[in-house]
Design an enzyme around this catalytic site. Structure first.
Site, PDB file in Angstrom:
ATOM      1  N   GLU A 283       0.824  -1.214   0.000  1.00 21.96           N
ATOM      2  CA  GLU A 283       0.000   0.000   0.000  1.00 21.96           C
ATOM      3  C   GLU A 283       0.853   1.257   0.000  1.00 21.96           C
ATOM      4  O   GLU A 283       2.036   1.239   0.340  1.00 21.96           O
ATOM      5  CB  GLU A 283      -0.927   0.024   1.209  1.00 21.96           C
ATOM      6  CG  GLU A 283      -0.318  -0.461   2.523  1.00 21.96           C
ATOM      7  CD  GLU A 283       0.915   0.271   2.978  1.00 21.96           C
ATOM      8  OE1 GLU A 283       0.913   1.523   2.930  1.00 21.96           O
ATOM      9  OE2 GLU A 283       1.885  -0.388   3.378  1.00 21.96           O
TER      10      GLU A 283
ATOM     11  N   GLY B  28       6.466  -0.253   4.358  1.00 19.66           N
ATOM     12  CA  GLY B  28       5.215  -0.525   3.662  1.00 19.66           C
ATOM     13  C   GLY B  28       5.494  -0.886   2.214  1.00 19.66           C
ATOM     14  O   GLY B  28       6.535  -1.458   1.891  1.00 19.66           O
ATOM     15  N   GLU B  29       4.552  -0.570   1.342  1.00 16.45           N
ATOM     16  CA  GLU B  29       4.656  -0.823  -0.105  1.00 16.45           C
ATOM     17  C   GLU B  29       4.586  -2.309  -0.447  1.00 16.45           C
ATOM     18  O   GLU B  29       4.626  -2.682  -1.616  1.00 16.45           O
ATOM     19  CB  GLU B  29       5.972  -0.275  -0.686  1.00 16.45           C
ATOM     20  CG  GLU B  29       6.208   1.196  -0.496  1.00 16.45           C
ATOM     21  CD  GLU B  29       7.552   1.658  -1.052  1.00 16.45           C
ATOM     22  OE1 GLU B  29       8.271   0.844  -1.678  1.00 16.45           O
ATOM     23  OE2 GLU B  29       7.879   2.847  -0.873  1.00 16.45           O
ATOM     24  N   GLY B  30       4.543  -3.189   0.550  1.00 19.13           N
ATOM     25  CA  GLY B  30       4.680  -4.621   0.305  1.00 19.13           C
ATOM     26  C   GLY B  30       6.122  -5.079   0.359  1.00 19.13           C
ATOM     27  O   GLY B  30       6.435  -6.222   0.022  1.00 19.13           O
TER      28      GLY B  30
END
Length: 338
Positions: free
Chosen positions: A163, A305-307
């Protein structure tokens, strides 16, 4: 492609009817594991991971060939309360960076051989400030869940979701607070790096969010609607569709796990196909994983984050399967078993 559910009731029904792990494949994988050229249990958790994955793919000797990574971006109205060290326009700027291949997640997906796509969700229309009422209407919630659901490639054999959304650690903390109780401070961290005053404000905003939306404590999807964001709801949709398709999932950090917790609270067993990729440095991630019964594969102090943590963990799962499926058995190698 299974059509995205158009209501919370249809969503629950689809998950309730989802298939379980393949017991026969698990038994065959366990039998193979017992014949490999190594002492019993010598590969530790890698053995359990391989058997778990084999069950969900109905293949006692599987490999990972087509991992998929989905990054969802959304903007939050609660950012107007001053909960982040960065302004909301950074979400748009980071989406451009993802699309240009310049972010950490791009590099980690490339390294892991994962197909990455980025999905911006109405960035020009933030969710409502949840301290004043629900962040989303039911229609908005289902639209975001649907965006995640349809983004899943049915031919993928592994999924990670990430995300981007300024303010989304506040949203994640509010969901965790609603679902598991305690104090707002138990679930609220520094996110993008707010100072002590910022943390105090953010904690108060989390408390105010549940006070304004008491129904969020009654159900996972209601918590997601009232306190979440479009990118969190999209992750829920993607993880749920993967469950229906029997595609294993590696969860990312605090925000992804909070979204997944809403799913787990909504439908028991909805996360049986998921493992935790890593332990985030965000202080509430550990307790959240404990509440879900998920032990992280990695603990590297990451909090991007971001995966990104889940993308790195793909390599661990690939290693587990390489050993399980590629090693010789004692009989094949001509080695005497102990």
């Amino acid at each position: 492609m299974i059509q995205a559910p158009d209501s919370p009731a249809a969503f629950r029904a689809a998950l309730t009817a989802a298939p379980s792990s393949d017991v026969a494949a698990i038994a065959e994988a366990q039998a193979r594991n017992g014949q490999l050229t190594k002492p019993p249990g010598a590969l530790g958790r890698l053995e359990d991971l391989a058997i778990w994955y084999a069950g969900w793919r109905s293949n006692p000797r599987p490999t990972i060939a087509s991992p998929q990574a989905l990054v969802f971006a959304g903007n939050h109205g609660v950012v107007a309360r001053g909960v982040s060290a960065f302004p909301a326009e950074v979400t748009v700027q980071m989406v451009a960076n993802f699309e240009a291949g310049g972010a950490a997640i791009n590099q980690l997906c490339k390294s892991a051989g994962a197909d990455l796509s980025v999905h911006a969700l109405e960035l020009d229309r933030p969710t409502a400030d949840f301290t004043q009422g629900p962040a989303m209407s039911e229609a908005e919630l289902m639209a975001a869940i649907g965006a995640g659901w349809t983004a899943v490639n049915p031919d993928a054999d592994l999924l990670i979701t990430g995300e981007m959304g300024i303010g989304n650690t506040t949203s994640a903390a509010a969901i965790a607070f609603a679902l598991y109780g305690g104090a707002a401070s138990d679930w609220t961290g520094r996110g993008t790096g707010v100072d002590d005053a910022g943390l105090a404000l953010k904690t108060q905003v989390v408390a105010d969010g549940l006070a304004a939306n008491p129904s969020a404590a009654t159900d996972g999807l209601e918590a997601l609607r009232c306190l979440g964001g479009r990118e969190l709801a999209a992750m829920v949709g993607a993880i749920a569709h993967a469950r229906v398709l029997r595609i294993p999932v590696i969860l990312d950090g605090f925000i992804c796990t909070a979204a997944a917790a809403a799913l787990a609270k909504a439908v028991p067993g909805a996360l049986d196909h998921a493992v935790a990729g890593h332990l985030s440095a965000e202080h509430a991630h550990g307790p959240l994983l404990t509440a879900l019964g998920k032990e992280p594969l990695l603990a590297l102090g990451m909090r991007l984050g971001e995966g990104s943590g889940a993308a790195l963990a793909i390599q661990v799962l690939k290693g587990a399967l390489a050993c399980h499926s590629g090693m010789a058995t004692f009989a094949e190698a001509g080695v005497a078993a102990g």
